[in-house]
Design a protein around this motif. Structure first.
Motif, PDB file in Angstrom:
ATOM      1  N   ALA A  44      30.832  43.426  38.255  1.00 42.98           N
ATOM      2  CA  ALA A  44      32.015  43.649  37.418  1.00 42.98           C
ATOM      3  C   ALA A  44      33.278  43.745  38.269  1.00 42.98           C
ATOM      4  N   LEU A  45      33.180  44.382  39.424  1.00 41.60           N
ATOM      5  CA  LEU A  45      34.343  44.477  40.315  1.00 41.60           C
ATOM      6  C   LEU A  45      34.773  43.104  40.832  1.00 41.60           C
ATOM      7  N   VAL A  46      33.821  42.294  41.262  1.00 40.05           N
ATOM      8  CA  VAL A  46      34.161  40.966  41.775  1.00 40.05           C
ATOM      9  C   VAL A  46      34.745  40.095  40.667  1.00 40.05           C
ATOM     10  N   THR A  47      34.131  40.101  39.499  1.00 37.64           N
ATOM     11  CA  THR A  47      34.645  39.312  38.377  1.00 37.64           C
ATOM     12  C   THR A  47      36.040  39.794  37.985  1.00 37.64           C
ATOM     13  N   GLY A  48      36.244  41.094  37.958  1.00 40.91           N
ATOM     14  CA  GLY A  48      37.561  41.641  37.638  1.00 40.91           C
ATOM     15  C   GLY A  48      38.618  41.234  38.645  1.00 40.91           C
ATOM     16  N   ILE A  49      38.259  41.213  39.914  1.00 42.00           N
ATOM     17  CA  ILE A  49      39.211  40.788  40.954  1.00 42.00           C
ATOM     18  C   ILE A  49      39.564  39.314  40.781  1.00 42.00           C
ATOM     19  N   LEU A  50      38.563  38.472  40.492  1.00 43.76           N
ATOM     20  CA  LEU A  50      38.830  37.046  40.332  1.00 43.76           C
ATOM     21  C   LEU A  50      39.675  36.767  39.089  1.00 43.76           C
ATOM     22  N   ILE A  51      39.384  37.433  37.977  1.00 45.34           N
ATOM     23  CA  ILE A  51      40.196  37.246  36.765  1.00 45.34           C
ATOM     24  C   ILE A  51      41.599  37.813  36.982  1.00 45.34           C
ATOM     25  N   GLY A  52      41.680  38.931  37.695  1.00 48.24           N
ATOM     26  CA  GLY A  52      42.991  39.492  38.026  1.00 48.24           C
ATOM     27  C   GLY A  52      43.814  38.535  38.874  1.00 48.24           C
ATOM     28  N   ALA A  53      43.164  37.764  39.735  1.00 49.92           N
ATOM     29  CA  ALA A  53      43.877  36.773  40.539  1.00 49.92           C
ATOM     30  C   ALA A  53      44.474  35.681  39.658  1.00 49.92           C
ATOM     31  N   VAL A  54      43.757  35.290  38.602  1.00 52.42           N
ATOM     32  CA  VAL A  54      44.292  34.302  37.661  1.00 52.42           C
ATOM     33  C   VAL A  54      45.522  34.884  36.950  1.00 52.42           C
ATOM     34  N   TYR A  55      45.423  36.127  36.502  1.00 51.19           N
ATOM     35  CA  TYR A  55      46.582  36.775  35.885  1.00 51.19           C
ATOM     36  C   TYR A  55      47.737  36.879  36.882  1.00 51.19           C
ATOM     37  N   ASP A 165      26.962  26.945  37.137  1.00 49.38           N
ATOM     38  CA  ASP A 165      26.588  26.884  38.550  1.00 49.38           C
ATOM     39  C   ASP A 165      27.201  28.087  39.245  1.00 49.38           C
ATOM     40  N   ALA A 166      26.401  28.741  40.016  1.00 51.08           N
ATOM     41  CA  ALA A 166      26.876  29.976  40.634  1.00 51.08           C
ATOM     42  C   ALA A 166      26.599  29.957  42.127  1.00 51.08           C
ATOM     43  N   PHE A 167      27.432  30.661  42.824  1.00 52.11           N
ATOM     44  CA  PHE A 167      27.278  30.858  44.255  1.00 52.11           C
ATOM     45  C   PHE A 167      26.828  32.292  44.457  1.00 52.11           C
ATOM     46  N   THR A 168      25.665  32.471  45.068  1.00 60.02           N
ATOM     47  CA  THR A 168      25.139  33.814  45.273  1.00 60.02           C
ATOM     48  C   THR A 168      25.539  34.278  46.664  1.00 60.02           C
ATOM     49  N   PHE A 169      26.184  35.421  46.693  1.00 58.81           N
ATOM     50  CA  PHE A 169      26.636  36.018  47.948  1.00 58.81           C
ATOM     51  C   PHE A 169      26.057  37.416  48.015  1.00 58.81           C
ATOM     52  N   GLY A 170      24.865  37.522  48.602  1.00 60.29           N
ATOM     53  CA  GLY A 170      24.160  38.805  48.594  1.00 60.29           C
ATOM     54  C   GLY A 170      23.759  39.129  47.164  1.00 60.29           C
ATOM     55  N   PRO A 171      24.082  40.327  46.699  1.00 60.26           N
ATOM     56  CA  PRO A 171      23.747  40.677  45.326  1.00 60.26           C
ATOM     57  C   PRO A 171      24.782  40.191  44.318  1.00 60.26           C
ATOM     58  N   LEU A 172      25.863  39.565  44.786  1.00 58.73           N
ATOM     59  CA  LEU A 172      26.941  39.137  43.899  1.00 58.73           C
ATOM     60  C   LEU A 172      26.766  37.688  43.491  1.00 58.73           C
ATOM     61  N   VAL A 173      27.181  37.374  42.283  1.00 58.44           N
ATOM     62  CA  VAL A 173      27.123  36.018  41.764  1.00 58.44           C
ATOM     63  C   VAL A 173      28.541  35.610  41.391  1.00 58.44           C
ATOM     64  N   LEU A 174      29.013  34.501  41.983  1.00 55.54           N
ATOM     65  CA  LEU A 174      30.354  34.002  41.689  1.00 55.54           C
ATOM     66  C   LEU A 174      30.221  32.742  40.851  1.00 55.54           C
ATOM     67  N   ASP A 175      30.682  32.797  39.601  1.00 57.69           N
ATOM     68  CA  ASP A 175      30.613  31.644  38.711  1.00 57.69           C
ATOM     69  C   ASP A 175      31.552  30.544  39.199  1.00 57.69           C
ATOM     70  N   PHE A 176      31.191  29.307  38.912  1.00 58.02           N
ATOM     71  CA  PHE A 176      31.956  28.152  39.360  1.00 58.02           C
ATOM     72  C   PHE A 176      33.405  28.158  38.866  1.00 58.02           C
ATOM     73  N   PRO A 177      33.667  28.376  37.570  1.00 56.03           N
ATOM     74  CA  PRO A 177      35.070  28.363  37.120  1.00 56.03           C
ATOM     75  C   PRO A 177      35.926  29.430  37.785  1.00 56.03           C
ATOM     76  N   LEU A 178      35.373  30.602  38.036  1.00 53.83           N
ATOM     77  CA  LEU A 178      36.165  31.640  38.677  1.00 53.83           C
ATOM     78  C   LEU A 178      36.423  31.330  40.144  1.00 53.83           C
ATOM     79  N   ARG A 179      35.483  30.663  40.796  1.00 53.99           N
ATOM     80  CA  ARG A 179      35.721  30.270  42.185  1.00 53.99           C
ATOM     81  C   ARG A 179      36.810  29.231  42.267  1.00 53.99           C
ATOM     82  N   ILE A 180      36.839  28.305  41.327  1.00 55.61           N
ATOM     83  CA  ILE A 180      37.863  27.263  41.314  1.00 55.61           C
ATOM     84  C   ILE A 180      39.225  27.874  41.033  1.00 55.61           C
ATOM     85  N   ALA A 181      39.281  28.780  40.069  1.00 52.23           N
ATOM     86  CA  ALA A 181      40.562  29.403  39.700  1.00 52.23           C
ATOM     87  C   ALA A 181      41.087  30.213  40.857  1.00 52.23           C
TER      88      ALA A 181
END
Length: 181
Positions: A44-55, A165-181
């Motif tokens: 949730a923290l990683v996803t929140g940071i990535l969405i916050g970057a889009v904002y 499609d997701a990129f797994t970084f340890g226990p974290l999963v980064l979704d493709f659209p959020l990585r692109i954004a």
């Protein structure tokens, strides 16, 4: 002002002392909870940071427009919505993926923005700030309602084969659209 600042400082100290006390006295429960829910919390923290970057990118656009051009632009979000619907139409009608559609939507929105600036905003540039505010607010309402009439209020989505499609970084999963954004 000083009384208000002092009040909120006391409230913050009370909250921090309470949280610290709960952690200290309930340490075993905290460790157990984190063992069960730690992955969800980190995700949730990683996803929140990535969405916050889009904002943050949208906010930088607003700041750039106001800081450089000195224009209060309430139509910024509406034009962003036009770009999203244009990408949707390009995918739905012509099969052009949204990442390739950027090559079409960016120039199209550039020219639309230039047209709006030349025909509406530039003539009102020397008028009081509240006139610019009302002009861009009216423009935003016009664009949003035009989109509402054109596309109706039904939610739309683009389903892509690679969207999950997701990129797994340890226990974290980064979704493709959020990585692109």
């Amino acid at each position: 002002m000083t009384k208000s600042r002092g009040f909120w400082s006391v409230v913050l100290v009370i909250i921090l002392v309470t949280a610290f006390g709960l952690v200290i006295f309930q340490w075993d429960a905290v460790v157990e909870w984190f063992d069960r829910n730690g992955v969800v919390l980190r995700q949730a923290l990683v996803t929140g940071i990535l969405i916050g970057a889009v904002y943050g990118l949208v906010a930088m656009g607003l700041t750039l427009i106001f800081g450089v051009l000195d224009i209060i632009n309430f139509a910024h979000g509406a034009l962003l919505t036009v770009a999203m619907y244009l990408a949707f139409v390009l995918y739905d009608r012509f099969g052009i993926g949204p990442y390739v559609a950027i090559l079409i939507t960016a120039p199209a929105l550039f020219f639309l923005g230039a047209l709006i600036h030349r025909s509406l905003i530039h003539p009102a540039r020397n008028s009081p700030a509240h006139n610019q505010l009302l002009l861009t607010l009216g423009l935003a309402l016009f664009i949003e309602n035009l989109l509402l009439v054109t596309f109706t209020a039904n939610p739309r989505a683009i389903r892509l084969p690679y969207e999950r499609d997701a990129f797994t970084f340890g226990p974290l999963v980064l979704d493709f659209p959020l990585r692109i954004a």
